[in-house]
Structure formats: C-alpha cells, structure tokens
Write an enzyme that holds these catalytic residues in place. Structure first.
Site, PDB file in Angstrom:
ATOM      1  N   SER A  34     -33.582  30.274  14.697  1.00 26.03           N
ATOM      2  CA  SER A  34     -33.280  30.849  14.650  1.00 26.03           C
ATOM      3  C   SER A  34     -31.228  30.880  14.137  1.00 26.03           C
ATOM      4  CB  SER A  34     -33.010  32.453  15.738  1.00 26.03           C
ATOM      5  OG  SER A  34     -32.072  33.435  15.542  1.00 26.03           O
TER       6      SER A  34
ATOM      7  N   HIS B  56     -33.874  52.326  19.959  1.00 23.14           N
ATOM      8  CA  HIS B  56     -34.626  53.973  19.085  1.00 23.14           C
ATOM      9  C   HIS B  56     -35.770  53.422  19.463  1.00 23.14           C
ATOM     10  CE1 HIS B  56     -35.601  55.890  15.488  1.00 23.14           C
ATOM     11  NE2 HIS B  56     -36.056  54.978  15.064  1.00 23.14           N
TER      12      HIS B  56
END
EC number: 1.1.1.86
Length: 331
Positions: A51, A108
C-alpha cells in the site's frame, strides 16, 4: 428533539490500555488514526501489502501491519475502507481474529445494515460517523475543535458498547462539536438518500440541466458555468451558516422573490414522487443489491458512467475557467 452529547459525556478511560486498529489510511483513516493517537490512544494501522499509504502512516509515527496482523493485535477494529471492498477484506483478514470482547466498528452502516458483513455475537458492533471529510476531521481537531459525529450500536455483547462508541467519538474530536445517537438503519438509509437525491445526484443533475438550458438558448458557456455551478458554493455556505432563512436574508430581493415563486416549479409533485421511489429502493435493499452486483461484475456500467460524465461540456468549460482564476491558483 434529538440530544447532542459533548466532551463531558464521553469517557476516554474506556480506551485506556486498548489497541485500536484503523483498517485503511485514506481520507477518514488518517484522520481517525492521528486524532486517536493525539488523544493518547494506542493506535496501529492495517494495510494491504504494498500500500502506498504505508509510508505516510509510518512518517506520521504510526505502526503499520497487514490487515490480518492488525486485526489480531487489536482490541478495537475500525474498518475505514470503501464499502465495496469491506466484505472480502472482513471475511479473509478480520473475521478469523474476532475474539470475544473485541469491538468491530464502522463509519457507515452499509455493510452491516444490508447483511454483507455478519459479525459473531460475541463482539460489540458500533458505528462512529463524522459528518465531514477526513481532512476536516483532522484539521479541526488540531485547532482544538471537532466535526459532529453520529454514533450507533448494532450489537452490544459487552454491555458497554454505547459508552465505548462515545469514547471513540471523543477520541477523534467528535464530542467537541457534538455527537448524535442514531441506528445503523437510520444512518445508512438517510445517508444514501441524501447522497442520491440532494447532495450528489440531485445537485449534479440540477447543475447540468441549468447549464445546458442556458447554453442551448445561446448564452456563453462561461456565463452559464458561473451562474449554475460556480456560485453554488456561495449560496451553500450561507445555508450551512444559518439555514435557508440566513441565505434568503443575504441575497437580493429579486433573487429571494424568484426563489419563492419559481423554485417550487422545479421540484414538482413528480419530482417528490421520484424521491419517494428512490427512498423505497434504498429501504428495500434494491440499491444495495444493484451496487454489490455492479462491483462483482467488474463495474462495467459504473466505469462507463464515470467516463461519460467526465466528458460533459461543463467539465471542459470549468477546467478552462478555473485555470484563469488567479485566486484559485493561490489557494
């Protein structure tokens, strides 16, 4: 009337001697990680091998692990990845390490509410959702302020899930501004509705339709851009500061009269019927199924829509105009 909770309502001691793993280091991930770190919490970051965000996290003084290792080491796991990748990452890297007593959290409610992720009954499942982008969550924290947050409990295995969620919200600065309790269902459905009907879908369609109407009538595209897109921020800032009344108090009488007499002709009974239909599609899970299937098939329609929208004439006009804005270059 909904109740807001503030600093005195959150207890950071509930996170003392706990390790929090932030899974993902994007907009929200970096803000959560750094704010928690500055609040005295032990924070690690979980990222996939290779990453590009790993270097940024390490330079900020954070320890980076693979997602699986971070999940194994942590007492609290906050998943801050795009909705469409959460399920696979959860199943492969996180679920095997969800021992009894841990906390699984989200910003969320999509994957929990629509059953894409089904946690074991022995862990707390909570949500802490800042109502602002990550850079604002971070910047306001460093200024001694914060961004309001929503918090919710889906599963309370420990008997402390609610207090833990409030503690986390305090750790990222949310209680400085105020936090509001909700449910995973309410947050998910209202968030999707707001995005689709007003903030993103509705506003984008309105801007493009207004722009195209003026251009088709022979007006300069640059003027159409100014009137239908550029000035949106000026109006929205007034609304955010003090509501619709504040905006109307700040504009000309001509604009205000046009607002009252012409605005309702744009949002008609047919428009409101479509709003209700879109809400029903969200509530029934139709939109979620559509979105999941689109991603499972490689996003062909999504990619085509992105390309088509990027080629809309308003984008080229805007690009040329913004290049000439000296004040924007300085910013």
């Amino acid at each position: 009337m909904a109740r807001m909770y503030y600093d005195e309502d959150g207890n950071l001691d509930l996170l003392a001697n706990k390790t929090v793993a932030i899974i993902g280091y994007g907009s929200q991930g970096h803000a959560h990680a750094l704010n928690l770190k500055d609040s005295g919490i032990d924070v690690i970051v979980g990222l996939y091998p290779g990453s590009k965000s790993a270097k940024k996290a390490e330079e900020a003084g954070l320890t980076v692990h693979s997602v699986a290792d971070a999940a194994a080491k942590a007492d609290w796991i906050m998943i801050l990845l795009p909705d469409e990748v959460q399920k696979s990452v959860y199943k492969q890297e996180i679920e095997p390490h969800l021992k009894e007593g841990k906390v699984l959290s989200f910003a969320h409610g999509f994957n929990i509410h629509f059953g894409q992720i089904v946690p074991p009954p022995t862990v707390d499942v909570v949500m802490v959702a800042p109502k602002g982008p990550g850079h604002l969550v971070r910047r306001t924290y460093t200024q001694g302020e914060g961004v309001p947050c929503l918090f919710a409990v889906f599963q309370d295995a420990s008997g402390q899930a609610r207090d833990r969620a409030m503690a986390y919200a305090k750790g990222i600065g949310g209680t400085r501004a105020g936090i509001l309790e909700t449910s995973f269902r309410e947050e998910t459905e209202t968030d999707l509705f707001g995005e689709q009907v007003v903030l993103c879908g509705g506003l984008s369609a309105l801007i493009k339709a207004g722009f195209q109407t003026l251009v088709d009538a022979g007006y300069q595209p640059e003027l159409a851009y100014f009137e239908c897109l550029h000035e949106v921020k000026l109006i929205v800032d007034l609304i955010v500061e003090g509501g619709l009344a504040n905006m109307r108090d700040s504009i000309s009488n001509t604009a205000e009269y046009g607002d009252y007499t012409r605005g309702p002709r744009i949002v008609t009974d047919e428009t409101r019927a479509e709003m209700r239909k879109i809400l029903q599609e969200i509530q029934s899970g139709q939109f979620a199924r559509e979105f999941v299937l689109e991603n499972q098939s490689g996003k062909p329609g999504f990619t085509a829509m992105r390309r088509q929208e990027a080629e809309h004439p308003i984008e080229e006009v805007g690009k040329d105009l913004r290049a000439m804005f000296s004040w924007l270059k300085k910013a």
